[in-house]
Design an enzyme around this catalytic site. Structure first.
Site, PDB file in Angstrom:
ATOM      1  N   HIS A  78       0.834  -1.155   0.092  1.00  0.00           N
ATOM      2  CA  HIS A  78      -0.125  -0.027  -0.126  1.00  0.00           C
ATOM      3  C   HIS A  78       0.983   1.138  -0.073  1.00  0.00           C
ATOM      4  O   HIS A  78       1.573   1.606   0.934  1.00  0.00           O
ATOM      5  CB  HIS A  78      -0.989  -0.120   1.310  1.00  0.00           C
ATOM      6  CG  HIS A  78      -1.889  -1.134   0.975  1.00  0.00           C
ATOM      7  ND1 HIS A  78      -3.033  -1.063   0.391  1.00  0.00           N
ATOM      8  CD2 HIS A  78      -2.001  -2.380   1.759  1.00  0.00           C
ATOM      9  CE1 HIS A  78      -3.753  -2.409   0.686  1.00  0.00           C
ATOM     10  NE2 HIS A  78      -3.118  -3.023   1.301  1.00  0.00           N
ATOM     11  N   LEU A  79       0.952   2.032  -0.909  1.00  0.00           N
ATOM     12  CA  LEU A  79       1.671   3.072  -1.159  1.00  0.00           C
ATOM     13  C   LEU A  79       1.019   4.463  -0.731  1.00  0.00           C
ATOM     14  O   LEU A  79       1.519   5.376  -0.751  1.00  0.00           O
ATOM     15  CB  LEU A  79       2.392   3.326  -2.627  1.00  0.00           C
ATOM     16  CG  LEU A  79       3.427   2.227  -2.904  1.00  0.00           C
ATOM     17  CD1 LEU A  79       3.987   2.361  -4.371  1.00  0.00           C
ATOM     18  CD2 LEU A  79       4.429   2.191  -2.021  1.00  0.00           C
ATOM     19  N   ARG A  80      -0.457   4.370  -0.660  1.00  0.00           N
ATOM     20  CA  ARG A  80      -1.237   5.410  -0.391  1.00  0.00           C
ATOM     21  C   ARG A  80      -1.539   6.566  -1.109  1.00  0.00           C
ATOM     22  O   ARG A  80      -2.169   7.127  -0.785  1.00  0.00           O
ATOM     23  CB  ARG A  80      -0.940   5.901   1.040  1.00  0.00           C
ATOM     24  CG  ARG A  80      -0.668   4.984   2.386  1.00  0.00           C
ATOM     25  CD  ARG A  80      -2.281   4.338   2.488  1.00  0.00           C
ATOM     26  NE  ARG A  80      -1.845   3.212   3.733  1.00  0.00           N
ATOM     27  CZ  ARG A  80      -2.587   2.202   3.824  1.00  0.00           C
ATOM     28  NH1 ARG A  80      -3.441   1.967   2.812  1.00  0.00           N
ATOM     29  NH2 ARG A  80      -2.529   1.285   4.985  1.00  0.00           N
ATOM     30  N   ASN A 110      -6.189   0.484  -3.275  1.00  0.00           N
ATOM     31  CA  ASN A 110      -7.536   1.280  -2.545  1.00  0.00           C
ATOM     32  C   ASN A 110      -6.904   2.743  -1.963  1.00  0.00           C
ATOM     33  O   ASN A 110      -6.864   3.045  -0.794  1.00  0.00           O
ATOM     34  CB  ASN A 110      -7.713   0.437  -1.243  1.00  0.00           C
ATOM     35  CG  ASN A 110      -6.583   0.066  -0.164  1.00  0.00           C
ATOM     36  OD1 ASN A 110      -5.206   0.285  -0.865  1.00  0.00           O
ATOM     37  ND2 ASN A 110      -6.568  -0.109   0.791  1.00  0.00           N
ATOM     38  N   ASP A 170      -8.516  -5.307  -2.698  1.00  0.00           N
ATOM     39  CA  ASP A 170      -7.883  -5.471  -1.385  1.00  0.00           C
ATOM     40  C   ASP A 170      -8.263  -4.439  -0.328  1.00  0.00           C
ATOM     41  O   ASP A 170      -8.289  -3.261  -0.824  1.00  0.00           O
ATOM     42  CB  ASP A 170      -6.550  -5.689  -1.667  1.00  0.00           C
ATOM     43  CG  ASP A 170      -5.934  -5.624  -0.214  1.00  0.00           C
ATOM     44  OD1 ASP A 170      -6.131  -6.964   0.239  1.00  0.00           O
ATOM     45  OD2 ASP A 170      -5.126  -4.876   0.310  1.00  0.00           O
ATOM     46  N   ASN A 296      -5.602  -6.511   9.190  1.00  0.00           N
ATOM     47  CA  ASN A 296      -6.675  -7.378   8.352  1.00  0.00           C
ATOM     48  C   ASN A 296      -5.926  -8.205   7.235  1.00  0.00           C
ATOM     49  O   ASN A 296      -5.259  -7.520   6.657  1.00  0.00           O
ATOM     50  CB  ASN A 296      -7.612  -6.377   7.777  1.00  0.00           C
ATOM     51  CG  ASN A 296      -8.617  -6.869   7.089  1.00  0.00           C
ATOM     52  OD1 ASN A 296      -8.678  -8.130   6.645  1.00  0.00           O
ATOM     53  ND2 ASN A 296      -9.700  -6.224   6.357  1.00  0.00           N
ATOM     54  N   ASP A 323       2.064  -6.903   2.546  1.00  0.00           N
ATOM     55  CA  ASP A 323       0.833  -6.051   2.769  1.00  0.00           C
ATOM     56  C   ASP A 323       1.176  -4.677   3.534  1.00  0.00           C
ATOM     57  O   ASP A 323       0.761  -4.455   4.485  1.00  0.00           O
ATOM     58  CB  ASP A 323      -0.319  -7.053   3.502  1.00  0.00           C
ATOM     59  CG  ASP A 323      -1.522  -6.427   3.674  1.00  0.00           C
ATOM     60  OD1 ASP A 323      -1.888  -5.198   2.990  1.00  0.00           O
ATOM     61  OD2 ASP A 323      -2.342  -6.851   4.229  1.00  0.00           O
ATOM     62  N   HIS A 327       0.485   3.855   8.364  1.00  0.00           N
ATOM     63  CA  HIS A 327      -0.742   4.687   8.986  1.00  0.00           C
ATOM     64  C   HIS A 327      -0.085   5.816   9.466  1.00  0.00           C
ATOM     65  O   HIS A 327       1.275   5.583  10.322  1.00  0.00           O
ATOM     66  CB  HIS A 327      -1.621   4.020   9.887  1.00  0.00           C
ATOM     67  CG  HIS A 327      -2.514   2.841   9.254  1.00  0.00           C
ATOM     68  ND1 HIS A 327      -3.640   3.350   8.328  1.00  0.00           N
ATOM     69  CD2 HIS A 327      -2.520   1.601   9.304  1.00  0.00           C
ATOM     70  CE1 HIS A 327      -4.060   2.419   7.846  1.00  0.00           C
ATOM     71  NE2 HIS A 327      -3.414   1.296   8.242  1.00  0.00           N
TER      72      HIS A 327
END
Lengths: 471, 317
Positions: A78-80, A110, A170, A296, A323, A327
């Site tokens: 996740h690179l956001r 996402n 995802d 998750n 994964d 955050h």
């Protein structure tokens, strides 16, 4: 490791001008000491340790005692960016990836906006190219807005410059069986794969942690294993029925392993990944209510961890994928129920794999290369990655010091996320060097030759010729 | 005692000490002047992120009767969903010089977080966190039970609860009261049986230090006390944990007929507030064997003891 640069006519670090690199006495896949001469983005020559001469202008990397692996490939990052640049950007995530030994990452869909159009995936892909530390391969959403209602334009994403091959909602499960069937069928036309986040939404409403002994004591809403296993069982049957390729994200239970084993024995074209944290950590850690352990799928039991390790060893689970889910501090520095789910992982993945699988005797380094490089590259259809370190092959490699041991210090990580569940834990192994397409991006455990951060900085230092126009 | 977050924090000696101190506190409450100077100059903050009038008032009364300064902070509604507010409130209270925080929160583990996240150094007393624990409720239940059983049988107060048979009936899955009671009663040597429909027992309950049953009628003749838990109406219907209120009452409600299945000496307990006619009938709630009002009174003494041991315990020891 030490590096020496023989005098070179060009001082530029741009990719086109990358000087040759001679890696000396690296233990290839943990085996014999080998010299590797990298030039023109490829492995130009190999030879027994100490046998190759450095050509003029070559950078020499002394790698005695280090293990050489093909550059690692992460199927699940996740690179956001776009949308949550306060959590991570393509740049900071790329730095973390390179420092973790990765030369390619699959950026999950996402984001905000969701990567469900050619425009968004091309933007992410282009940002990755501009940073130039790893190959950023966007994952496309299966459904518009991850809403699980109608298919996104998978064909447009596949034929875009980003050449998307992995599609995933995802974070959410494609739980509608008809929609999942259509997605599985449709991606065949682009040689794609649906990477399913297997989580029955009804069985996990408000779920906070693995449902079992610990959740019963802590009073946290349970997340039953069956919520994952039931979806995997359905999906392998669907994939079998329509003859499609299925990939299962972050498998976390012993029951999921059994279903996958059964499906593979039956000949279903299914692959699966496990995260480093599910190979090492258990739900016992939740007892202190520290949300750094909230993730998750949730951390499961010791029996699940053991089953997952065995599954990687026997090939039932094909790859280890991080994964990586950074955050901001405030999203974890609160009570459990209010906290975000996810853990960082890019900079610790290889160490955790060494701890959980190599030091336990379950995998050798050649197996590590399989589960962290060649298998994920094959699943993601990255022809240029996960290749053997042999003459004529692309020069993506990582040098690891397997004898190093160090406590994990999230403050020192390059990711913006400080939510590493391994804080303070002493883990083996250290990524000493990462080479992307023949160009060292990490040397002595530190980033080198990164392109300037800002346009104005770039301008003051002259044209950043490695930026947008890089080959 | 640095914090009181879970009934599991208490050793047998610690729990008995707290109950003994509570007896002393209760004795002072029979006097004309109920106020003690013990915590003069200390500040206790009641931090209630969730409505609970009776628990809040009980803690307020306990702190005031020990002469502590009491600040009550009720933050209900949307702020609960934001984690920042808990941390920032903790920092604010620390800055204001709070010596102890009594925390009620809808999130399981909130008190643990407040005590151990490194946000502040104040002592934390868990006044109910989500579906996790409510240790002072278990303490006041044990206090009430011990008193009543000792009145009947006499003997060493430290051993009265050893072998006492207690049934806890109702929504165990969502009950912080049940969790704390199982732990504390186990520590004190009692024999606990949980009675509930299978949907309201957590997965994993088999590892708890107690027995479970789905048959209330079979359990009642062999107990010294039955604790009836509140059943929240939102658990049925859409919640789907049981078919209807009527069916729940029929199978798990403590009514007059079941009251007569109990041994003569057995007590009827309820942490309140009650749903009369759902989990307990008026006949059971108002019977002479009911300790429900007594539990409320004992709550103040037990909370005085907890605050005393939290704030003055080291000086006293």
């Amino acid at each position: 490791m030490s590096t020496t640069d023989t005098p070179a006519p060009t001082g530029a670090a741009g990719e086109g001008a990358a000087p040759p690199v001679l890696v000396r006495r690296a233990r290839l896949l943990g085996g014999e000491e080998t010299d590797l001469l990298l030039a023109g983005g490829r492995v130009a020559r190999t030879g027994p340790g100490g046998s190759l001469e450095a050509p003029d202008g070559a950078r020499v990397v002394e790698a005695a005692g280090l293990v050489a692996l093909p550059g690692l490939v992460d199927l699940h990052t996740h690179l956001r960016e776009p949308g949550r640049e306060d959590a991570e950007t393509v740049r900071t995530g790329s730095r973390a990836a390179a420092l973790g030994g990765f030369t390619a990452v699959h950026a999950m869909a996402n984001t905000d906006p969701v990567a469900d159009t050619a425009g968004v995936v091309e933007q992410v892909w282009r940002l990755g190219r501009e940073v130039g530390l790893v190959d950023v391969r966007p994952v496309g959403a299966v459904t518009v807005g991850l809403a699980g209602e109608r298919l996104a334009e998978l064909g447009a994403m596949a034929t875009s410059a980003a050449r998307v091959r992995v599609f995933s909602d995802d974070g959410r499960c494609v739980h509608d069986p008809v929609l999942m069937r259509r997605a599985l069928e449709y991606v065949r036309s682009v040689d794609g794969v649906v990477a399913q986040h297997a989580q029955d939404p009804r069985l996990t409403e408000g779920a906070q942690m693995h449902e079992g002994v610990v959740s019963s004591v802590l009073g946290l809403r349970g997340w039953p294993a069956v919520a994952e296993e039931a979806v995997i069982a359905r999906d392998v049957l669907l994939a079998d029925h329509v003859g499609s390729r299925l990939h299962v994200c972050h498998v976390s239970t012993a029951g999921s392993v059994e279903i996958l084993r059964w499906a593979k024995a039956r000949g279903v074209d299914v692959t699966a990944e496990v995260t480093p944290h599910h190979l090492l950590l258990t739900d016992e850690l939740v007892r202190g209510y520290d949300p750094v352990y909230k993730v998750n799928p949730p951390l499961r039991t010791r029996a699940d961890v053991e089953a997952l390790r065995e599954a990687v060893a026997d090939g039932t689970v094909d790859v280890v994928a991080t994964d990586h889910a950074p955050h901001p501090v405030e999203d974890k520095d609160c009570e459990w129920a209010a906290a975000a789910m996810g853990m960082t992982g890019l900079e610790t993945a290889l160490s955790v794999v060494q701890e959980a699988l190599v030091e336990t005797g379950l995998l050798g380094w050649a197996d590590v290369a399989r589960v962290l490089s060649s298998a994920p590259a094959r699943i993601g259809r990255l022809e240029d990655h996960g290749r053997p370190l042999a003459e004529g092959e692309p020069a993506h490699l990582v040098l690891v010091d397997p004898a190093a041991r160090r406590p994990v210090a999230p403050e020192q990580h390059a990711t913006q996320g400080r939510n590493s569940p391994y804080r303070g834990m002493e883990l083996p192994g250290r990524v000493v060097a990462t080479v992307l397409r023949g160009r060292p991006v990490v040397l002595d455990g530190a980033l080198v030759g990164e392109q300037p951060d800002d346009a104005h900085l770039g301008a003051s230092r002259g044209a950043p010729h490695g930026a947008a126009g890089a080959s | 005692m640095r914090h009181l977050l879970s009934a599991a924090d208490l050793s047998r000696e610690g729990a008995l000490e707290l109950l003994d101190v509570a007896e002393e506190m209760a004795a002072t409450q029979a006097r004309e002047i109920k106020k003690l100077p013990t915590l003069r100059g200390r500040t206790v903050v009641n931090l209630f992120f969730e409505d609970s009038t009776r628990t809040r008032i009980s803690f307020e009364a306990a702190a005031k009767r020990l002469s502590a300064d009491v600040i009550t902070f009720s933050a209900k509604g949307s702020s609960v969903s934001k984690g920042e507010s808990l941390k920032d409130t903790a920092l604010t209270l620390q800055a204001m010089g709070a010596d102890a925080v009594v925390l009620r929160h809808s999130a399981s583990g909130a008190a643990h977080r407040l005590a151990h996240a490194g946000w502040s150094g104040v002592g934390v007393l868990n006044a109910g966190d989500g579906t996790h624990e409510h240790p002072t409720q278990a303490l006041l239940d044990a206090f009430t039970l011990r008193r009543r059983l000792a009145e009947r049988a006499g003997g060493d107060p430290a051993r009265v609860l050893e072998g006492a048979r207690v049934a806890v009936v109702g929504d165990v899955l969502h009950s912080r009261v049940a969790r704390s009671n199982v732990l504390l009663l186990e520590t004190l040597g009692a024999d606990v049986v949980l009675v509930a429909p299978p949907t309201l027992l957590p997965v994993g309950v088999g590892t708890w230090p107690c027995r479970t049953s789905w048959d209330l009628d079979a359990v009642l003749p062999d107990v010294d006390a039955v604790m009836v838990l509140r059943v929240q109406r939102e658990r049925m219907g859409g919640g789907g944990f049981f078919p209807s209120a009527q069916e729940y009452t029929r199978r798990f409600g403590l009514d007059g007929r079941r009251l007569r299945l109990l041994p003569d000496h057995a007590l009827v307990m309820h942490p309140g507030p009650m749903n009369r006619g759902l989990e307990i009938s008026a006949e059971a709630a108002d019977s002479p064997r009911s300790t429900i009002v007594e539990q409320v009174a004992n709550g103040v003494a037990v909370r005085m003891a907890a605050l005393y041991l939290l704030l003055a315990g080291e000086d006293a020891a």
